[in-house]
Design a protein around this motif. Structure first.
Motif, PDB file in Angstrom:
ATOM      1  N   ARG A  84     -53.943  13.710   6.085  1.00  0.00           N
ATOM      2  CA  ARG A  84     -53.375  15.095   6.338  1.00  0.00           C
ATOM      3  C   ARG A  84     -53.930  15.789   5.547  1.00  0.00           C
ATOM      4  O   ARG A  84     -53.342  17.173   5.409  1.00  0.00           O
ATOM      5  CB  ARG A  84     -52.462  13.871   6.341  1.00  0.00           C
ATOM      6  CG  ARG A  84     -51.970  12.950   7.503  1.00  0.00           C
ATOM      7  CD  ARG A  84     -50.182  12.918   7.051  1.00  0.00           C
ATOM      8  NE  ARG A  84     -49.217  12.660   6.368  1.00  0.00           N
ATOM      9  CZ  ARG A  84     -49.504  11.081   6.423  1.00  0.00           C
ATOM     10  NH1 ARG A  84     -50.410  11.185   6.984  1.00  0.00           N
ATOM     11  NH2 ARG A  84     -48.369  10.589   5.117  1.00  0.00           N
ATOM     12  N   ALA A  85     -54.407  15.402   4.045  1.00  0.00           N
ATOM     13  CA  ALA A  85     -54.405  16.212   3.015  1.00  0.00           C
ATOM     14  C   ALA A  85     -56.071  17.306   2.847  1.00  0.00           C
ATOM     15  O   ALA A  85     -55.481  18.256   3.061  1.00  0.00           O
ATOM     16  CB  ALA A  85     -53.729  16.011   1.447  1.00  0.00           C
ATOM     17  N   ARG A  86     -56.355  16.060   3.334  1.00  0.00           N
ATOM     18  CA  ARG A  86     -57.876  16.753   3.502  1.00  0.00           C
ATOM     19  C   ARG A  86     -57.486  17.737   4.935  1.00  0.00           C
ATOM     20  O   ARG A  86     -58.689  18.886   4.968  1.00  0.00           O
ATOM     21  CB  ARG A  86     -58.811  15.997   3.622  1.00  0.00           C
ATOM     22  CG  ARG A  86     -59.267  15.342   2.518  1.00  0.00           C
ATOM     23  CD  ARG A  86     -60.542  14.015   2.641  1.00  0.00           C
ATOM     24  NE  ARG A  86     -61.305  14.552   3.362  1.00  0.00           N
ATOM     25  CZ  ARG A  86     -62.160  13.989   4.461  1.00  0.00           C
ATOM     26  NH1 ARG A  86     -61.905  12.603   4.273  1.00  0.00           N
ATOM     27  NH2 ARG A  86     -63.763  14.712   4.493  1.00  0.00           N
ATOM     28  N   TYR A  87     -57.140  17.519   5.842  1.00  0.00           N
ATOM     29  CA  TYR A  87     -56.842  17.981   7.225  1.00  0.00           C
ATOM     30  C   TYR A  87     -56.107  19.751   7.226  1.00  0.00           C
ATOM     31  O   TYR A  87     -56.698  20.752   7.272  1.00  0.00           O
ATOM     32  CB  TYR A  87     -56.082  17.539   8.127  1.00  0.00           C
ATOM     33  CG  TYR A  87     -54.899  17.650   9.585  1.00  0.00           C
ATOM     34  CD1 TYR A  87     -56.278  18.810  10.494  1.00  0.00           C
ATOM     35  CD2 TYR A  87     -54.551  18.553   9.463  1.00  0.00           C
ATOM     36  CE1 TYR A  87     -55.665  18.812  11.630  1.00  0.00           C
ATOM     37  CE2 TYR A  87     -53.964  19.116  11.019  1.00  0.00           C
ATOM     38  CZ  TYR A  87     -54.881  19.375  11.840  1.00  0.00           C
ATOM     39  OH  TYR A  87     -53.885  20.347  12.194  1.00  0.00           O
ATOM     40  N   ALA A  88     -55.203  19.823   6.254  1.00  0.00           N
ATOM     41  CA  ALA A  88     -54.077  20.500   5.606  1.00  0.00           C
ATOM     42  C   ALA A  88     -55.234  21.376   4.996  1.00  0.00           C
ATOM     43  O   ALA A  88     -55.204  22.630   5.491  1.00  0.00           O
ATOM     44  CB  ALA A  88     -53.284  20.044   4.656  1.00  0.00           C
ATOM     45  N   ASN A  89     -55.880  21.200   4.110  1.00  0.00           N
ATOM     46  CA  ASN A  89     -56.902  22.426   3.225  1.00  0.00           C
ATOM     47  C   ASN A  89     -57.954  22.452   4.455  1.00  0.00           C
ATOM     48  O   ASN A  89     -58.800  23.793   3.935  1.00  0.00           O
ATOM     49  CB  ASN A  89     -57.330  21.106   2.493  1.00  0.00           C
ATOM     50  CG  ASN A  89     -56.307  20.756   1.537  1.00  0.00           C
ATOM     51  OD1 ASN A  89     -56.276  21.399   0.927  1.00  0.00           O
ATOM     52  ND2 ASN A  89     -56.585  20.043   0.620  1.00  0.00           N
ATOM     53  N   ALA A  90     -59.339  21.731   5.039  1.00  0.00           N
ATOM     54  CA  ALA A  90     -59.656  22.399   6.269  1.00  0.00           C
ATOM     55  C   ALA A  90     -59.109  23.383   7.013  1.00  0.00           C
ATOM     56  O   ALA A  90     -59.695  24.332   7.420  1.00  0.00           O
ATOM     57  CB  ALA A  90     -60.221  21.236   6.765  1.00  0.00           C
ATOM     58  N   ARG A  91     -57.983  23.386   7.389  1.00  0.00           N
ATOM     59  CA  ARG A  91     -56.904  23.738   8.343  1.00  0.00           C
ATOM     60  C   ARG A  91     -56.093  25.757   7.821  1.00  0.00           C
ATOM     61  O   ARG A  91     -56.546  26.485   8.618  1.00  0.00           O
ATOM     62  CB  ARG A  91     -55.948  23.359   9.200  1.00  0.00           C
ATOM     63  CG  ARG A  91     -55.818  22.715  10.164  1.00  0.00           C
ATOM     64  CD  ARG A  91     -57.423  22.987  11.210  1.00  0.00           C
ATOM     65  NE  ARG A  91     -57.941  22.005  12.503  1.00  0.00           N
ATOM     66  CZ  ARG A  91     -59.067  21.796  12.019  1.00  0.00           C
ATOM     67  NH1 ARG A  91     -60.203  21.975  11.195  1.00  0.00           N
ATOM     68  NH2 ARG A  91     -58.931  20.230  13.000  1.00  0.00           N
ATOM     69  N   ALA A  92     -56.361  25.861   6.182  1.00  0.00           N
ATOM     70  CA  ALA A  92     -55.916  26.594   5.530  1.00  0.00           C
ATOM     71  C   ALA A  92     -57.121  27.740   5.857  1.00  0.00           C
ATOM     72  O   ALA A  92     -55.958  28.814   5.621  1.00  0.00           O
ATOM     73  CB  ALA A  92     -56.211  25.809   4.186  1.00  0.00           C
ATOM     74  N   ALA A  93     -57.597  27.901   6.122  1.00  0.00           N
ATOM     75  CA  ALA A  93     -58.542  29.177   5.479  1.00  0.00           C
ATOM     76  C   ALA A  93     -58.509  29.593   7.592  1.00  0.00           C
ATOM     77  O   ALA A  93     -58.500  31.040   8.130  1.00  0.00           O
ATOM     78  CB  ALA A  93     -59.523  28.840   5.767  1.00  0.00           C
ATOM     79  N   SER A  94     -57.641  29.239   8.577  1.00  0.00           N
ATOM     80  CA  SER A  94     -58.336  29.376   9.576  1.00  0.00           C
ATOM     81  C   SER A  94     -56.007  29.511   9.589  1.00  0.00           C
ATOM     82  O   SER A  94     -55.082  29.112   9.969  1.00  0.00           O
ATOM     83  CB  SER A  94     -57.639  28.606  11.009  1.00  0.00           C
ATOM     84  OG  SER A  94     -58.021  28.858  11.754  1.00  0.00           O
ATOM     85  N   THR A  95     -55.913  31.053  10.217  1.00  0.00           N
ATOM     86  CA  THR A  95     -54.600  31.467  10.533  1.00  0.00           C
ATOM     87  C   THR A  95     -53.717  30.917  11.614  1.00  0.00           C
ATOM     88  O   THR A  95     -52.713  30.930  11.443  1.00  0.00           O
ATOM     89  CB  THR A  95     -54.307  33.205  10.165  1.00  0.00           C
ATOM     90  OG1 THR A  95     -55.063  33.949  11.590  1.00  0.00           O
ATOM     91  CG2 THR A  95     -54.164  33.877   9.092  1.00  0.00           C
ATOM     92  N   ALA A  96     -54.811  30.862  12.843  1.00  0.00           N
ATOM     93  CA  ALA A  96     -54.300  30.375  13.481  1.00  0.00           C
ATOM     94  C   ALA A  96     -52.890  29.105  13.695  1.00  0.00           C
ATOM     95  O   ALA A  96     -52.635  28.809  14.527  1.00  0.00           O
ATOM     96  CB  ALA A  96     -55.086  29.371  14.724  1.00  0.00           C
ATOM     97  N   HIS A  97     -53.683  27.892  12.264  1.00  0.00           N
ATOM     98  CA  HIS A  97     -52.870  27.005  12.686  1.00  0.00           C
ATOM     99  C   HIS A  97     -52.051  26.640  11.317  1.00  0.00           C
ATOM    100  O   HIS A  97     -51.040  25.951  10.746  1.00  0.00           O
ATOM    101  CB  HIS A  97     -53.863  25.679  11.878  1.00  0.00           C
ATOM    102  CG  HIS A  97     -54.956  25.092  12.602  1.00  0.00           C
ATOM    103  ND1 HIS A  97     -54.772  24.630  13.468  1.00  0.00           N
ATOM    104  CD2 HIS A  97     -56.343  26.026  13.047  1.00  0.00           C
ATOM    105  CE1 HIS A  97     -55.560  24.514  14.749  1.00  0.00           C
ATOM    106  NE2 HIS A  97     -56.508  25.185  14.169  1.00  0.00           N
ATOM    107  N   ARG A  98     -51.206  28.102  10.992  1.00  0.00           N
ATOM    108  CA  ARG A  98     -49.968  28.558  10.022  1.00  0.00           C
ATOM    109  C   ARG A  98     -48.893  28.215  10.645  1.00  0.00           C
ATOM    110  O   ARG A  98     -48.617  28.643  11.626  1.00  0.00           O
ATOM    111  CB  ARG A  98     -50.232  29.601   9.327  1.00  0.00           C
ATOM    112  CG  ARG A  98     -51.150  29.762   8.499  1.00  0.00           C
ATOM    113  CD  ARG A  98     -51.218  30.911   7.154  1.00  0.00           C
ATOM    114  NE  ARG A  98     -51.849  31.251   6.373  1.00  0.00           N
ATOM    115  CZ  ARG A  98     -52.240  32.536   6.005  1.00  0.00           C
ATOM    116  NH1 ARG A  98     -51.750  33.074   6.613  1.00  0.00           N
ATOM    117  NH2 ARG A  98     -53.791  33.312   4.835  1.00  0.00           N
TER     118      ARG A  98
END
Length: 93
Positions: free
Chosen positions: A77-91
């Motif tokens: 979950r932590a790795r997934y959140a970090n991987a998605r952090a660059a994408s504004t679509a997942h905020r």
């Protein structure tokens, strides 16, 4: 900036409890999780600055876990959140 997975409602929260290997370790209710998450987010913001809340999407998370060959757990979950952090679509809102 710190990224964290953010559950947007009880149904979403319960789905993650169901699919994660460590789901039994989650707080018993969405309300309990939200109270804890808000306290943790405030503490992180005080210590480190900005926290980015990443929208929790169980289907996307499971696909990400499968693609990255990791078990659906706290570390994933932590790795997934970090991987998605660059994408504004997942905020989260």
């Amino acid at each position: 900036m710190t990224a964290t997975l953010w559950f947007h409602d009880e149904t979403n929260y319960l789905r993650f409890r169901e699919i994660c290997d460590d789901g039994g370790e989650f707080p018993g209710t969405y309300a309990a999780w939200l109270e804890l998450a808000l306290k943790r987010a405030a503490a992180v913001e005080l210590a480190q600055g900005t926290i980015q809340k990443i929208k929790a999407d169980p289907d996307d998370f499971l696909l990400w876990c499968k693609t990255n060959r990791v078990a659906p757990n706290k570390l994933a979950r932590a790795r997934y959140a970090n991987a998605r952090a660059a994408s504004t679509a997942h905020r989260a809102a």
